[in-house]
Write a protein that holds these residues in place. Structure first.
Motif, short mmCIF file in Angstrom:
data_model
loop_
_atom_site.label_atom_id
_atom_site.label_comp_id
_atom_site.label_asym_id
_atom_site.label_seq_id
_atom_site.Cartn_x
_atom_site.Cartn_y
_atom_site.Cartn_z
N ALA A 83 0.87 -1.18 0.00
CA ALA A 83 0.00 0.00 0.00
C ALA A 83 0.90 1.23 0.00
O ALA A 83 2.02 1.20 0.53
CB ALA A 83 -0.90 0.01 1.22
N ALA A 84 0.43 2.30 -0.61
CA ALA A 84 1.22 3.53 -0.66
C ALA A 84 0.29 4.71 -0.83
O ALA A 84 -0.81 4.59 -1.36
CB ALA A 84 2.21 3.47 -1.82
N GLY A 85 0.76 5.85 -0.38
CA GLY A 85 0.05 7.10 -0.58
C GLY A 85 0.85 7.99 -1.49
O GLY A 85 2.08 8.08 -1.37
N CYS A 86 0.18 8.63 -2.43
CA CYS A 86 0.88 9.53 -3.34
C CYS A 86 0.21 10.89 -3.35
O CYS A 86 -0.99 11.01 -3.10
CB CYS A 86 0.96 8.95 -4.75
N GLN A 87 1.01 11.89 -3.62
CA GLN A 87 0.54 13.26 -3.75
C GLN A 87 0.76 13.69 -5.19
O GLN A 87 1.85 13.57 -5.73
CB GLN A 87 1.32 14.18 -2.81
N PHE A 88 -0.33 14.18 -5.82
CA PHE A 88 -0.23 14.60 -7.21
C PHE A 88 0.58 15.89 -7.31
O PHE A 88 0.47 16.77 -6.45
CB PHE A 88 -1.63 14.84 -7.80
N GLN A 89 1.41 16.00 -8.34
CA GLN A 89 2.16 17.24 -8.55
C GLN A 89 1.23 18.40 -8.88
O GLN A 89 1.49 19.53 -8.50
CB GLN A 89 3.20 17.08 -9.66
N THR A 90 0.16 18.10 -9.61
CA THR A 90 -0.85 19.10 -9.94
C THR A 90 -2.20 18.57 -9.46
O THR A 90 -2.59 17.45 -9.82
CB THR A 90 -0.90 19.34 -11.47
N GLU A 91 -2.89 19.36 -8.67
CA GLU A 91 -4.19 18.96 -8.14
C GLU A 91 -5.16 18.62 -9.27
O GLU A 91 -5.19 19.31 -10.30
CB GLU A 91 -4.74 20.12 -7.30
N LEU A 92 -5.94 17.54 -9.09
CA LEU A 92 -6.98 17.21 -10.06
C LEU A 92 -8.03 18.30 -10.03
O LEU A 92 -8.43 18.77 -8.96
CB LEU A 92 -7.67 15.89 -9.69
N ASP A 93 -8.50 18.71 -11.21
CA ASP A 93 -9.58 19.69 -11.20
C ASP A 93 -10.87 18.99 -10.76
O ASP A 93 -10.97 17.76 -10.77
CB ASP A 93 -9.72 20.41 -12.54
N GLN A 94 -11.85 19.77 -10.38
CA GLN A 94 -13.10 19.21 -9.83
C GLN A 94 -13.79 18.30 -10.82
O GLN A 94 -14.34 17.27 -10.45
CB GLN A 94 -14.04 20.34 -9.38
N ALA A 95 -13.77 18.64 -12.10
CA ALA A 95 -14.43 17.81 -13.13
C ALA A 95 -13.77 16.43 -13.21
O ALA A 95 -14.46 15.40 -13.32
CB ALA A 95 -14.40 18.51 -14.48
N ALA A 96 -12.44 16.38 -13.16
CA ALA A 96 -11.73 15.10 -13.22
C ALA A 96 -12.02 14.27 -11.97
O ALA A 96 -12.27 13.06 -12.06
CB ALA A 96 -10.23 15.33 -13.37
N PHE A 97 -11.97 14.91 -10.80
CA PHE A 97 -12.27 14.22 -9.54
C PHE A 97 -13.69 13.64 -9.59
O PHE A 97 -13.91 12.47 -9.30
CB PHE A 97 -12.10 15.19 -8.37
N ASP A 98 -14.66 14.46 -10.00
CA ASP A 98 -16.05 14.01 -10.09
C ASP A 98 -16.22 12.87 -11.08
O ASP A 98 -16.97 11.93 -10.83
CB ASP A 98 -16.97 15.18 -10.47
N ALA A 99 -15.50 12.93 -12.20
CA ALA A 99 -15.59 11.86 -13.21
C ALA A 99 -15.10 10.53 -12.64
O ALA A 99 -15.69 9.48 -12.91
CB ALA A 99 -14.79 12.24 -14.45
N LEU A 100 -14.03 10.56 -11.86
CA LEU A 100 -13.52 9.33 -11.26
C LEU A 100 -14.49 8.77 -10.22
O LEU A 100 -14.69 7.55 -10.14
CB LEU A 100 -12.14 9.57 -10.64
N ILE A 101 -15.11 9.64 -9.44
CA ILE A 101 -16.09 9.19 -8.45
C ILE A 101 -17.30 8.57 -9.17
O ILE A 101 -17.79 7.51 -8.78
CB ILE A 101 -16.54 10.36 -7.53
N GLU A 102 -17.75 9.20 -10.24
CA GLU A 102 -18.87 8.66 -11.03
C GLU A 102 -18.52 7.31 -11.63
O GLU A 102 -19.34 6.40 -11.64
CB GLU A 102 -19.25 9.63 -12.15
N LEU A 103 -17.30 7.18 -12.16
CA LEU A 103 -16.85 5.92 -12.74
C LEU A 103 -16.87 4.83 -11.68
O LEU A 103 -17.32 3.71 -11.94
CB LEU A 103 -15.44 6.08 -13.33
N ASP A 104 -16.40 5.13 -10.48
CA ASP A 104 -16.41 4.17 -9.39
C ASP A 104 -17.84 3.75 -9.06
O ASP A 104 -18.14 2.57 -8.91
CB ASP A 104 -15.72 4.76 -8.16
N GLN A 105 -18.74 4.71 -8.94
CA GLN A 105 -20.13 4.42 -8.60
C GLN A 105 -20.81 3.59 -9.70
O GLN A 105 -21.55 2.65 -9.40
CB GLN A 105 -20.90 5.72 -8.35
#
Length: 111
Positions: A83-105
């Protein structure tokens, strides 16, 4: 197979941004080398918690290829066996974050 119950994104006193438990297949690449599979199990606009098949070294830079988003540069900030934790060099924009949550759901409803 990995699984998790859906919970809405939440923050707590330590977190700088909302995070959400997810179950998304992704790939890790380093310096143009072969990519390896991993699973994103926790996601925020600033980073992710990964389940991996090999350990990652703290401080190393990776390319995390997220579904529908593509490669995202990240640094490993903690690692514990597979297991590992990573920090993105550039923050995901809200649309990208929301798209990933929708894909998961959507994946949970289909499966």
């Amino acid at each position: 197979m990995f699984a998790a119950e859906f919970e809405p994104a939440e923050t707590n006193g330590r977190r700088r941004s909302p995070r959400a438990p997810v179950s998304l297949d992704a790939r890790i690449g380093r310096g143009g080398l072969d990519r390896t599979l991993c699973r994103v199990v926790d996601l925020s606009p600033l980073g992710a918690r990964l389940q991996t098949y090999s350990s990652l070294r703290v401080g190393s830079m990776i390319w995390l290829t997220l579904p529908q988003i593509g490669p995202v540069a990240a640094s490993i900030i903690w690692s514990d066996d597979f297991a590992a934790g990573c920090q993105f060099q550039t923050e995901l924009d809200q649309a990208a974050f929301d798209a990933l949550i929708e894909l998961d759901q959507a994946g949970r409803k289909a499966g």
